[in-house]
Design a protein around this motif. Structure first.
Motif, PDB file in Angstrom:
ATOM      1  N   ASP C  65     -12.177   0.992 -11.848  1.00 41.34           N
ATOM      2  CA  ASP C  65     -12.488  -0.041 -10.848  1.00 41.34           C
ATOM      3  C   ASP C  65     -11.220  -0.394 -10.073  1.00 41.34           C
ATOM      4  O   ASP C  65     -10.928  -1.539  -9.805  1.00 41.34           O
ATOM      5  CB  ASP C  65     -13.065  -1.280 -11.541  1.00 41.34           C
ATOM      6  CG  ASP C  65     -12.383  -1.532 -12.860  1.00 41.34           C
ATOM      7  OD1 ASP C  65     -11.195  -1.152 -12.996  1.00 41.34           O
ATOM      8  OD2 ASP C  65     -13.022  -2.096 -13.755  1.00 41.34           O
ATOM      9  N   ASP C  66     -10.473   0.634  -9.711  1.00 37.90           N
ATOM     10  CA  ASP C  66      -9.164   0.391  -9.113  1.00 37.90           C
ATOM     11  C   ASP C  66      -9.227   0.157  -7.608  1.00 37.90           C
ATOM     12  O   ASP C  66      -8.212   0.038  -6.954  1.00 37.90           O
ATOM     13  CB  ASP C  66      -8.208   1.552  -9.424  1.00 37.90           C
ATOM     14  CG  ASP C  66      -8.717   2.877  -8.867  1.00 37.90           C
ATOM     15  OD1 ASP C  66      -9.830   2.898  -8.306  1.00 37.90           O
ATOM     16  OD2 ASP C  66      -8.007   3.877  -8.999  1.00 37.90           O
ATOM     17  N   LEU C  67     -10.436   0.138  -7.052  1.00 40.21           N
ATOM     18  CA  LEU C  67     -10.589  -0.028  -5.604  1.00 40.21           C
ATOM     19  C   LEU C  67      -9.878   1.089  -4.865  1.00 40.21           C
ATOM     20  O   LEU C  67      -9.523   0.940  -3.711  1.00 40.21           O
ATOM     21  CB  LEU C  67      -9.995  -1.367  -5.130  1.00 40.21           C
ATOM     22  CG  LEU C  67     -10.956  -2.535  -4.999  1.00 40.21           C
ATOM     23  CD1 LEU C  67     -10.297  -3.650  -4.216  1.00 40.21           C
ATOM     24  CD2 LEU C  67     -12.258  -2.120  -4.330  1.00 40.21           C
ATOM     25  N   GLN C  71     -12.096   4.812  -8.355  1.00 38.76           N
ATOM     26  CA  GLN C  71     -13.347   4.151  -8.011  1.00 38.76           C
ATOM     27  C   GLN C  71     -14.121   4.923  -6.941  1.00 38.76           C
ATOM     28  O   GLN C  71     -15.353   4.952  -6.947  1.00 38.76           O
ATOM     29  CB  GLN C  71     -13.095   2.721  -7.525  1.00 38.76           C
ATOM     30  CG  GLN C  71     -14.402   1.968  -7.384  1.00 38.76           C
ATOM     31  CD  GLN C  71     -14.212   0.502  -7.065  1.00 38.76           C
ATOM     32  OE1 GLN C  71     -13.092   0.010  -7.068  1.00 38.76           O
ATOM     33  NE2 GLN C  71     -15.301  -0.171  -6.804  1.00 38.76           N
ATOM     34  N   ALA C 242      -1.900  -0.234  -6.134  1.00 37.66           N
ATOM     35  CA  ALA C 242      -0.965  -1.357  -6.168  1.00 37.66           C
ATOM     36  C   ALA C 242      -0.909  -2.128  -4.855  1.00 37.66           C
ATOM     37  O   ALA C 242      -0.227  -3.135  -4.761  1.00 37.66           O
ATOM     38  CB  ALA C 242       0.427  -0.859  -6.533  1.00 37.66           C
ATOM     39  N   VAL C 244      -2.946  -3.991  -3.780  1.00 34.54           N
ATOM     40  CA  VAL C 244      -3.594  -5.299  -3.903  1.00 34.54           C
ATOM     41  C   VAL C 244      -2.592  -6.425  -3.724  1.00 34.54           C
ATOM     42  O   VAL C 244      -2.912  -7.466  -3.176  1.00 34.54           O
ATOM     43  CB  VAL C 244      -4.337  -5.447  -5.247  1.00 34.54           C
ATOM     44  CG1 VAL C 244      -5.586  -4.603  -5.239  1.00 34.54           C
ATOM     45  CG2 VAL C 244      -3.452  -5.074  -6.406  1.00 34.54           C
ATOM     46  N   GLY C 245      -1.362  -6.205  -4.172  1.00 31.36           N
ATOM     47  CA  GLY C 245      -0.336  -7.227  -3.982  1.00 31.36           C
ATOM     48  C   GLY C 245      -0.009  -7.410  -2.512  1.00 31.36           C
ATOM     49  O   GLY C 245       0.138  -8.527  -2.018  1.00 31.36           O
ATOM     50  N   GLY C 248      -2.565  -9.319  -0.442  1.00 34.65           N
ATOM     51  CA  GLY C 248      -2.397 -10.759  -0.602  1.00 34.65           C
ATOM     52  C   GLY C 248      -1.424 -11.307   0.427  1.00 34.65           C
ATOM     53  O   GLY C 248      -1.663 -12.342   1.053  1.00 34.65           O
ATOM     54  N   VAL C 249      -0.317 -10.603   0.611  1.00 37.50           N
ATOM     55  CA  VAL C 249       0.679 -11.037   1.595  1.00 37.50           C
ATOM     56  C   VAL C 249       0.081 -11.009   2.993  1.00 37.50           C
ATOM     57  O   VAL C 249       0.284 -11.923   3.793  1.00 37.50           O
ATOM     58  CB  VAL C 249       1.926 -10.137   1.514  1.00 37.50           C
ATOM     59  CG1 VAL C 249       2.893 -10.461   2.648  1.00 37.50           C
ATOM     60  CG2 VAL C 249       2.595 -10.297   0.164  1.00 37.50           C
ATOM     61  N   GLU C 252      -2.195 -13.921   3.446  1.00 41.59           N
ATOM     62  CA  GLU C 252      -1.464 -15.192   3.502  1.00 41.59           C
ATOM     63  C   GLU C 252      -0.832 -15.393   4.874  1.00 41.59           C
ATOM     64  O   GLU C 252      -0.710 -16.502   5.370  1.00 41.59           O
ATOM     65  CB  GLU C 252      -0.369 -15.173   2.428  1.00 41.59           C
ATOM     66  CG  GLU C 252       0.177 -16.535   2.085  1.00 41.59           C
ATOM     67  CD  GLU C 252       1.247 -16.431   1.006  1.00 41.59           C
ATOM     68  OE1 GLU C 252       1.824 -17.462   0.678  1.00 41.59           O
ATOM     69  OE2 GLU C 252       1.502 -15.318   0.512  1.00 41.59           O
ATOM     70  N   SER C 266     -13.443  -6.252   0.712  1.00 38.30           N
ATOM     71  CA  SER C 266     -13.638  -7.355  -0.233  1.00 38.30           C
ATOM     72  C   SER C 266     -12.337  -8.093  -0.513  1.00 38.30           C
ATOM     73  O   SER C 266     -12.349  -9.251  -0.902  1.00 38.30           O
ATOM     74  CB  SER C 266     -14.235  -6.826  -1.535  1.00 38.30           C
ATOM     75  OG  SER C 266     -13.304  -5.993  -2.189  1.00 38.30           O
ATOM     76  N   LEU C 267     -11.207  -7.427  -0.326  1.00 37.53           N
ATOM     77  CA  LEU C 267      -9.932  -8.083  -0.623  1.00 37.53           C
ATOM     78  C   LEU C 267      -9.625  -9.182   0.388  1.00 37.53           C
ATOM     79  O   LEU C 267      -8.971 -10.164   0.066  1.00 37.53           O
ATOM     80  CB  LEU C 267      -8.790  -7.067  -0.657  1.00 37.53           C
ATOM     81  CG  LEU C 267      -8.781  -6.137  -1.878  1.00 37.53           C
ATOM     82  CD1 LEU C 267      -7.684  -5.105  -1.738  1.00 37.53           C
ATOM     83  CD2 LEU C 267      -8.620  -6.920  -3.163  1.00 37.53           C
TER      84      LEU C 267
END
Lengths: 505, 375, 344, 309
Positions: C65-67, C71, C242, C244-245, C248-249, C252, C266-267
């Motif tokens: 499920d690593d997107l 996955q 990775a 995914v981090g 987020g930035v 933001e 979805s993220l």
């Protein structure tokens, strides 16, 4: 009226009885010495007093009523203090913090160190302790640390103070100071338990003496009605010779020549300053001096564990050994009995046999095609154990489980293997039981008779006087005089050690 | 009887840990019984699976045996991961440089290259500790990071498979390594390669080294008491460096065996060391400590952990239980077994006291021995 | 007494802590202890291949499920229009572990086994001949190692990268685009190189590429994105799980994001512009059809824009500037008809 | 490409370095307290992963960041109780039991993530809270005073813990049991309880570090820490067991990593050298240690279980 009475104490451990029917008491205002060899049961008795062990039989009576003490803090609360042989100090804390540890404070969560310091100064003045509360303990000398230990007990208003071999690491001057402090304390009505096996100190300080042997009381006495020889006999169970015979021998050439040796000490000061001396074959040169006057540095430099300042030279049978590592020096015939037995002398976790071959384990005698020849090692070690009368269950026993005297015998046996040309023996009998000390002295003399040049370093003046052919006295890193044994007395050497230089005959 | 009970405590602890694992399995809706069956079947179910377990245990044995050398010299080596990678990189480079040497020469050559690679990376923290007083826990951890990056650099740069560059896929892997360097099977028909045998021999060699040779004697002397060793003329600094170099060399050998015993037949990275080592650098420490820091006990102890790891793969395959559960159980086993040591001591002492009570009490002639031991 | 005092103190500490925690959480805490229902694999008595149920297994290096990479394959299998009993072994990057799993499935009689990692080629060359009746599907790879029961697959990741690049050039205001990757390797490289080419072909933009050096260090990935932002970057993309981090930035800071390997909308439903999605089912279907016809392997398949194995999935929640969509479509057409070189 | 030495870039780089340093700092400070009491905890990384997951899960479910942080600390405390039982009560070997904790944390957090969350979902992130007035200071204001409150907390803990260790009775007891537990015990200081509290503080802070990591990122994935906890332990040695020293280490590590990333973004470091550049923090730490080494002593009783007999 006794402040403390221990009646009929018996304590068994698996396979051994550590205390059997021991009676012991202390009165207010007296020094009661507990004398005995290592393993005679002194520390078990004290651990019972401090609640670390519970006796199997017998009772402890404190201030007239039976007491069950189950922890050291309980003992402290009751007014019993202890000065341990190995100081119970935290070197990274200040004196005040060490004293304040474990005390409840009115200013929680803080400890009111100012108040503690104030009180320390008061007690200092009252007892002549001279302790600075703001100094980190690691900066203090051994004598000062001991005063902190005493301070901790006094601060907690100890009525009874146990001193476990308090003089083992002190200089004679410090011993004198300590005794004065202790006298003041008894004058105030405190009771003292003095544990030691330095007989002249015991004779000088005690009011009463109880001797333990093999867990039992072998006698109660007072200094007035006994002698050192008699005390030694009570401890060991047979007559003991305190000064060895020293037959005259022909000395040979100089085997160890030290010229203009200067060494930097650990604190950056000059610990050894332009020291020169010779030791001839068949001779013991004793170095007398108060601890910390450069003896340790001299020994370690000769052994190759320290680098001296330029201009120094050390010759071993004529060879300049300064460029050499320890191993090469040893190969040339140097043997070294270090000052600190358990730290530098022996590997505690090694078996007796492993320690016996620590220096020469890689010689052809013990190896064949790269692997150890265990038969040869076993034979060699069994022989040494027998020859040096090492008391050990087997040669595979971990060395650390032996008594101090026997560990020292293992080290001496190892170092004397192969008949060294030069032997440096630092404090060979410090903290060693009388029987073993007697035996080690005999071995050192015998080795001298075989032509070894021995450098004996000791703070025990009796030992230096008894063994040496010549005595060099060190003071502040210099040799102030070298005296023939025949001219040496306790008094003139003592004066020289204190730095009072007077030409002697 | 007493010994039996003493020895059974770690086993009991391991059992309790497995009970925890069972609870975890239940919690995620799988049958613990089926789980155990899958685990055992995966680890021991067939000759090939047994071989897989042995192969999984191989790097653990080597790293573990290496760890015992370091720990017996009182040096901590947490650099197993980096040392494995170093050995793998050097042996791979050698195999790429001279692929045509006959197997009889090339196999030993790559293994020695692995030893050397690991030894170099081991010797660095050793020398730093001995000559510059740099704490080796810190330097070995840092070197692990450095070696991973070096691996990434080499595998996607100088050592990358030219075909990958050509195809533009740029998978960070070397080209297929010479068959001459592949570790031969030692049992016909079973995937059990020479590396397993080498690991066992290496563990035995470590035992001999530590307890039967002057070199090992010196290492242990330094480990127990550097001061006494120094006074006896033993070169403490050199021995500390030696210990870490030897320890690292076995890690490096494990790295070479991982490359040349792998079915992958090439070295590949996912950017982390665990992707190549399977965390053998850490698990080897666990196996060594589990084996009481004795190189010979490291062998069965590694086999046990190898079984747990291969069994867990099967657990996931058969029951669809996520593989991390094995890591979690692994951790619990370690915790329980280590914690049981003290309990065991207490029980031993109790039994001793009982034995003493049963015997007729006697006062031995030298109580000195006992008082020393008690304090 | 002393013990109780300490225990009380400890309890008080834990209790007060619990109180604070509870107070903060109020009654919003709805901890879901229930196990998410996943179709248990062994429910139906399926071990005998009952009727037309196909048994399949996948062995993959990362989590299913690593997107991202793994996955994408799982989703593809789900998308197949067949009755499939799928077993998964994931998170096994180490080759020998994967080999054991592959061999285990083969021994269990699983009919089709997917070895979803290039590095599994080595063991496959040994295992496949041992199980001649089993079909092995291996990727990403462009050849089957000459094994006739192995199918291979690989993505033309550069194609989707190129299209994303074209879009990025249209979206950026500052003209600076940032790319983040873990290690310069694998599909990521093809995607990123295609992306850079697509962006630079479409206008005067700067593409800055950072590889952090670590697949797992999410924090580092996030800071790499921050470093781009400090250089006036207003569009980001990246490869591997990775990211995914970094996403987020992006969210933001309100910066547009392009995804690859799976749909990453979805993220962040507002800032993900589009994702290149792998539709392996296109080629899987072909492989299974061949298998039905008796051909167990021996062929390699590429997924690309042309065969629909690659698709650019747009996020309707993101409002594209005028003409951007058209430019992207033009690029897709150009790639398909060969008039555009994606730089691969 | 743009110049590294422009104000805005420098500010961003410093801010980034501080963010990267925060989890190292929190975990390292906690470990410092534990080690000063004589307890080595190699399980920091595992505790961080556990608390990171549970904090993430909490935020995902409740959107409450404060609660998430508390859950992180709570998980740390629970692990602390376990570790205290292992090392203080059962007196197990500290190094290996720490590795056990690490493995458990690594595996269990991964397992829980896959069972309870599965696909990574973005959760709320910690907002930056500019400090009034201070953040208005030109240049340094933006670099130093526009961070999340967890970052401020981490740096505030430095003087706080230094003060605690230096000035309070509890701190004195910690130092005493870490240097000479026999001495402390002989005066009635409970070695076991002092160490237990130190362990709890250490683990609570490791828990907070895990929470900080995940809340800053707003996302969780298995093995999120990527060995961060081990580096934090290493930084304790680097920092010579002093909070301020640990802070320097964490900042060195974070800033070097930030500079490397910035240089990569600007193309100053070529892509071909990106792995080599990634070694920089580790290599610099070793070099700094060679320069500084040999001047400090570890707490004497570190890793030694205490028992009276």
């Amino acid at each position: 009226m006794s402040m403390l009475e221990m009646r009929g104490i018996t304590k068994r451990f698996p396979g051994v009885i550590a205390n059997q029917d021991v009676d012991f008491d202390v009165r207010a205002g007296e020094v009661h010495t507990l004398l005995g060899e290592n393993g005679a049961g002194k520390s078990t008795l004290m651990k019972i007093l401090f609640g670390l062990y519970q006796p199997d039989e017998g009772e402890v009576i404190w201030q007239g009523s039976p007491a069950t003490i189950t922890s050291p803090s309980q003992a402290i609360e009751a007014g019993i203090g202890m000065v341990h042989q190995h100081f119970m100090l935290v070197p990274t804390l200040t004196v005040a913090e060490n004293v304040a540890l474990g005390l409840s404070s009115g200013r929680a969560p803080f400890t009111d160190l100012d108040a503690v310091s104030e009180r320390i100064r008061e007690i200092s003045d009252q007892h002549g302790l001279s302790v600075d509360p703001s100094v980190d303990v690691w900066r203090l000398s051994v004598g000062e640390r001991q005063r902190v230990e005493i301070m901790k007990a006094l601060y907690r208003q100890a009525e009874l103070l146990v001193l476990d071999e308090p003089t083992a690491v002190l200089t004679p001057q410090e011993v004198d100071d300590l005794f004065e402090i202790l006298r003041r304390m008894t004058d105030e009505g405190r009771g003292l338990i003095f544990i030691s096996h330095k007989l002249h100190e015991v004779m000088a300080l005690s009011d009463r003496i109880t001797v333990l042997r093999n867990g039992r009381v072998s006698g109660h006495t007072t200094p007035g009605e006994t002698s050192r020889e008699e005390l030694a006999a009570m401890m060991v169970g047979r007559a003991v010779k305190l000064t060895p015979d020293r037959p005259p021998v022909e000395t040979g050439d100089s085997r160890l020549e030290v010229r203009s040796l200067s060494v930097q000490g650990d604190r950056g000061t000059r610990a050894v300053d332009d020291v020169s001396f010779d030791v001839k074959g068949g001779e013991i040169l004793g170095i007398a001096g108060v601890s910390g006057n450069g003896q340790r540095e001299i020994a370690e430099t000769i052994a190759g564990l320290r680098t001296p300042l330029p201009g120094s030279s050390v010759l071993l049978d004529g060879t300049d050994v300064l460029p050499m590592k320890t191993k090469q020096r040893r190969d040339l015939g140097l043997a070294y009995v270090p000052e600190e037995r358990m730290k530098d002398g022996a590997v505690g976790d090694f078996s007796v046999s492993e320690n016996l071959i620590l220096v020469n384990h890689d010689t052809a005698e013990f190896t064949s095609s790269g692997l150890f020849n265990f038969d040869a090692i076993r034979r060699h070690c069994s022989e040494l154990v027998e020859r040096f009368a090492v008391k050990t269950p087997t040669i595979d026993t971990p060395t650390s489980s032996l008594s101090g005297g026997n560990i020292q015998k293992v080290i001496i046996a190892r170092e004397l293997t192969g008949n060294p040309g030069v032997l440096i023996a630092s404090q060979p009998t410090r903290g060693v039981d009388i029987g073993s000390a007697e035996y080690i002295h005999e071995q050192l003399i015998a080795q001298r008779d075989r032509g070894t040049a021995t450098l004996l370093i000791s703070e025990d003046l009796d030992e230096v006087l008894g063994l040496s052919d010549r005595i060099a006295v060190v003071f502040e890193g210099r040799i102030v005089a070298i005296v023939d044994a025949d001219d040496a007395t306790r008094e003139n050497i003592g004066l020289l050690m204190a730095g009072v230089v007077e030409p002697t005959g | 009887m007493k010994r039996l009970l003493g020895a059974s405590i770690p086993l009991l602890a391991a059992l309790i840990a497995f009970l925890f694992g069972a609870v975890m399995l239940l919690a995620i809706g799988a049958s613990p019984w089926e789980g155990l069956k899958a685990l055992l079947d995966g680890a021991f179910g067939s000759a090939d699976r047994l071989a897989a377990t042995a192969i999984k245990a191989t790097p653990l044995v080597l790293v573990g045996a290496g760890i015992t050398i370091a720990f017996r010299t009182s040096v901590v080596n947490i650099g197993g991961e980096g040392q494995i990678v170093a050995g793998a990189l050097l042996s791979t480079s050698v195999a790429l440089a001279v692929p045509d040497l006959p197997a009889i020469i090339l196999v030993p050559v790559v293994l020695v290259a692995g030893l050397i690679g690991g030894a170099i990376v081991g010797a660095i923290p050793g020398a730093l500790k001995a000559y510059a007083s740099v704490n080796e826990i810190l330097s070995t951890i840092m070197l692990n990071i450095v070696m991973v990056q070096l691996m990434n650099y080499l595998l996607r740069g100088p050592l990358i498979d030219p075909l990958e560059v050509e195809a533009g896929t740029r998978i960070p892997q070397t080209e297929r390594l010479s068959d001459n360097a592949t570790l031969p099977n030692i049992v016909p028909g079973v995937r059990l390669h020479l590396g397993v045998l080498i690991a066992v021999l290496a563990a035995i060699a470590v035992y001999v080294l530590l307890w039967r040779t002057p070199t090992g004697f010196r290492l242990r002397a330094v480990g127990h008491s550097p001061d006494a060793a120094k006074a006896a003329g033993i070169n403490v600094k050199r021995n500390i460096t030696t210990a870490l170099a030897l320890s690292g060399s076995l890690g490096g050998l494990a790295g070479a065996i991982l490359v040349f015993g792998s079915e992958g037949q090439r070295m590949v990275t996912d950017g982390s060391s665990a992707g190549f080592t399977g965390s053998a650098g850490f698990n080897g420490i666990v196996a060594a400590l589990f084996g009481g820091l004795h190189p010979l006990w490291t062998i069965p102890s590694s086999f046990l952990f190898g079984a747990l790891l291969t069994g867990a793969t099967n657990l996931q395959r058969v029951l669809q239980v996520p593989a991390p559960i094995a890591i979690a159980i692994n951790g619990i086993v370690v915790i329980f077994v280590v914690s049981s040591g003290r309990l065991r001591e207490k029980i031993d002492r109790m039994l001793e006291a009982r034995a003493e009570f049963d015997d007729t009490p006697s006062t031995p002639e030298t109580p000195a021995v006992v008082e020393g031991a008690q304090s | 007494m002393k013990l109780t005092r300490h225990l009380l103190r400890l309890l008080a500490l834990l209790f007060s802590f619990a109180m604070v925690a509870a107070a903060c959480g109020a009654d919003e805490v709805s901890v879901d202890v229930g196990i998410e229902d996943e179709t248990p694999s062994g429910d139906s008595d399926d071990s005998e291949a009952s009727g037309d149920t196909l048994t399949m297994a996948i062995v993959a290096p990362s989590a299913s499920d690593d997107l991202a990479f793994t996955q994408s394959m799982i989703d593809a299998i789900d998308a197949l229009d067949r009755d499939i009993d799928l077993q998964v072994t994931d998170g096994t990057f180490v080759v020998d572990d994967a080999a054991a799993a592959i061999r285990g499935y083969a021994e269990d009689g699983v009919e089709v086994i997917i070895a979803h990692g290039t590095q599994f080629g080595g063991p496959l060359s040994e295992i496949a001949p041992e199980f001649p009746d089993t079909t092995f599907i291996w990727g990403t790879s462009s050849d089957t190692q000459g094994l006739d029961n192995v199918f291979a697959y690989y993505p033309a990741a550069d194609e989707g990268g190129y299209v994303n690049g074209v879009l990025a050039a249209a979206v950026t205001q500052t003209g600076n685009i940032g790319v983040i990757g873990p290690v310069e390797a694998g599909d990521a490289v093809a995607y990123i190189n295609g992306f850079a080419k697509g962006a630079e072909d479409s206008g005067d933009v700067n593409v800055a590429i950072t590889y952090t050096g670590s697949f797992s260090d999410v924090a580092l990935m996030a800071e790499a994105a921050q470093a781009h932002l400090s250089n006036d970057v207003d569009v980001l993309t990246g490869s591997s799980q990775a990211v995914v981090g970094a996403v987020g930035v992006a969210s933001e800071n309100g910066v547009a994001w392009f995804g690859t390997q799976a749909n990453q909308t979805s993220l962040d439903p507002e800032l993900v512009v589009a994702s290149q999605v792998y539709h392996w089912e296109v080629v899987l279907e072909e492989m299974l059809a061949l298998r039905d016809g008796g051909t167990l392997g021996g062929e390699a398949f590429e997924v690309n824009l042309e065969n629909g194995g690659l698709e650019i999935e747009f996020n309707d929640g993101f409002e594209l500037p005028d003409g951007a969509r058209d430019a992207a479509d033009a690029a897709i057409d150009g790639i398909i008809d060969g008039s555009i070189d994606t730089g691969a | 490409m743009s110049d590294f030495f422009t104000m805005s870039i420098l500010v961003a780089t410093v801010a980034s370095g501080i963010r990267l340093a925060t989890p190292y700092l929190l975990a390292g400070l906690g470990e410092t307290v534990g080690q000063r009491s004589g307890v080595l905890n190699l399980g920091v990384d595992g505790v961080m992963q556990l608390s990171a997951f549970f904090a993430y899960w909490t935020v995902l479910e409740t959107d409450n960041l404060i609660l998430g942080s508390f859950v992180g600390v709570g998980v740390g405390l629970v692990m602390g109780v376990i570790y205290a039982v292992i090392t203080v009560v059962l007196q197990a070997q500290q190094g290996i039991s720490g590795i056990g904790i690490f493995l458990f944390g690594l595996g269990f957090s991964d397992l829980m993530f896959r069972r309870q969350v599965g696909t990574p979902k973005p959760a709320n992130q910690l907002p930056d809270v500019p400090i009034p007035l201070l953040s208005d200071i030109p240049v340094i204001g933006e670099a130093l005073f526009e961070h999340s409150w967890l970052t401020y907390l981490a740096f505030a803990m430095v003087p706080l813990l230094a003060f605690m260790l230096r000035k309070t009775t509890f701190g004195m007891n910690i130092r005493a049991v870490g240097e000479n537990p026999q001495a402390a015990d002989s005066l009635g200081v409970s070695v076991g309880w002092t160490r237990t509290y130190a362990i709890l503080i250490g683990n609570a802070m490791a828990g907070l570090a895990g929470a900080a990591l995940v809340l800053e990122l707003g996302i969780f994935q298995p093995n999120l820490t990527a060995g961060l906890g081990f580096i934090a332990v290493a930084l304790v040695y680097f920092g010579a067991w002093r909070p301020a020293g640990v802070m320097s280490g964490a900042l060195l590590y974070g800033l070097v990593a930030a500079v490397v990333l910035q240089w990569k973004a600007q193309g100053i470091i070529p892509r071909s050298a990106s792995d080599i550049a990634a070694m920089a923090p580790a290599v610099l730490t070793i070099i700094a240690l060679v320069v500084l080494a040999g001047r400090v002593q570890a707490p004497s009783a570190l890793t030694r279980p205490f028992s009276r007999h």
